[in-house]
Design a protein around this motif. Structure first.
Motif, short mmCIF file in Angstrom:
data_model
loop_
_atom_site.label_atom_id
_atom_site.label_comp_id
_atom_site.label_asym_id
_atom_site.label_seq_id
_atom_site.Cartn_x
_atom_site.Cartn_y
_atom_site.Cartn_z
N LEU A 173 17.46 42.20 35.94
CA LEU A 173 17.63 43.66 35.83
C LEU A 173 18.22 44.05 34.47
N TYR A 174 19.16 43.23 33.99
CA TYR A 174 19.73 43.49 32.66
C TYR A 174 18.63 43.45 31.60
N LEU A 175 17.82 42.39 31.63
CA LEU A 175 16.75 42.25 30.63
C LEU A 175 15.72 43.39 30.78
N ALA A 176 15.41 43.73 32.04
CA ALA A 176 14.40 44.77 32.28
C ALA A 176 14.84 46.14 31.76
N TRP A 177 16.15 46.41 31.88
CA TRP A 177 16.65 47.74 31.50
C TRP A 177 17.14 47.82 30.06
N PHE A 178 17.70 46.71 29.55
CA PHE A 178 18.34 46.82 28.23
C PHE A 178 17.64 46.04 27.13
N LYS A 179 16.74 45.14 27.46
CA LYS A 179 16.08 44.34 26.43
C LYS A 179 14.58 44.61 26.34
N ALA A 180 13.93 44.85 27.48
CA ALA A 180 12.48 45.07 27.45
C ALA A 180 12.19 46.43 26.81
#
Lengths: 268, 61
Positions: free
Chosen positions: A51-58
């Protein structure tokens, strides 16, 4: 046995023996109690990281903008809805062909979980469809076949509830499950076989994924996280079902014992 | 809250509704499964305490 000669028959017997060992409900209860905390912990970590990667990195998609973030839930939900149905079809074979003692327990426990993921897939798909296609719903092959999958799941759950005797219900549900399995390849290949509004496969396809790694990694991490979460829930639901059957058996035994005592104490 | 909506863009309502709906379904499913597990465990423990599985009447309290 000759030196270096393969022993396939012995291997198969060994594998079968391990499966039969695990098929024992008491062994399954012990094994699942040890495995569950680890499975749940790994699922939680993967979901948090995903979820972190999906919201803040992708990044946002160049065409779909920020709505691409719906994909990170929609796609794993679709995969899991189909995966759980495939697991149920295997369990149905286990019930009808091999009479595996845990097959119908696994099948019954999987149905509500698969149904929830099918529902999530449909709801998130509708919420993604409105801003991108201009409509929440169209009766095209992919959307309709996924709706049919949800209806089959609900039918299976209803059939389990209608029939009181677990072994009779298991056989009826197993037949319905196997008949309904024809829908799974239809869902998967609907976008290739017919002209649909839904986009074709972009991850599980011949020639490899077509989406950028910055989006692919969060998607895969979330998919594994949701899978482990679903398997943890499945294991807890199987444990509950095994206990429900023990409760049923013990209640019948207790009723018989009380009946016997009443007869012994009653005047002739 | 309006800052979050601004950051996500014009379709923020659809995106947040997707995540909220999924969270509600999954939390509800988890709660229902755990509640069922706890209920079956309680029922089984109660029956075993009463000696329901024994053939003789000695376990009955």
């Amino acid at each position: 046995m000759r030196h270096g000669a393969p022993a396939p028959a012995t291997d198969i017997v060994g594998i079968m023996a391990s499966l039969i060992d695990l098929a024992n409900p008491t062994r399954f209860m012990r094994f699942s109690a040890a495995l569950l905390p680890w499975l749940a912990a790994i699922a939680t970590l993967l979901l948090a990281a995903g979820l972190y990667l999906a919201w803040f990195k992708a990044p946002a998609d160049y065409q779909q903008g920020e709505t691409i973030r719906i994909m990170f839930i929609h796609v794993p939900a679709a995969w899991l809805a189909m995966m759980f149905y495939s697991m149920m079809a295997l369990s149905a074979l286990g019930t009808l062909v091999w009479r595996h003692p845990l097959a119908d327990v696994a099948q019954k426990a999987a149905a509500p979980i698969g149904a929830c993921f099918a529902l999530i897939c449909l709801v998130t798909g509708a919420l993604w469809g409105k801003p991108m296609w201009g409509t929440y719903w169209v009766w095209d092959a992919r959307l309709t076949s996924m709706l049919v999958l949800l209806l089959i799941y609900l039918g299976i759950i209803a059939l389990w509830r209608v029939l009181d005797d677990p072994s009779r219900a298991a056989r009826a549900v197993a037949i319905l499950t196997l008949v309904g399995f024809v829908n799974v390849p239809i869902i998967k290949f609907s976008v290739d076989w017919w002209n649909t509004l839904h986009q074709p496969a972009s991850v599980l396809r011949m020639g490899g994924p077509t989406i950028h790694p910055a989006m692919l990694w969060p998607l895969l991490i979330l998919a594994i996280g949701f899978t482990l979460m679903a398997l943890s829930l499945h294991m807890v639901a199987m444990r509950a079902e095994i206990m429900r059957r023990r409760v049923r058996t013990l209640t019948i035994l207790e009723a018989e014992r009380l009946d016997r005592l009443a007869r012994q104490g009653a005047p002739a | 809250m309006s800052g979050l909506f601004d950051a996500i863009g014009p379709h923020a309502g659809f995106i947040l509704a997707s995540y909220c709906a999924s969270a509600i379904v999954l939390i509800g499913l988890t709660f229902a499964i755990l509640r069922d597990h706890a209920a079956q465990k309680r029922a089984l423990d109660a029956l075993e305490r009463r000696g329901a599985g024994r053939r003789s009447g000695r376990g009955a309290a």
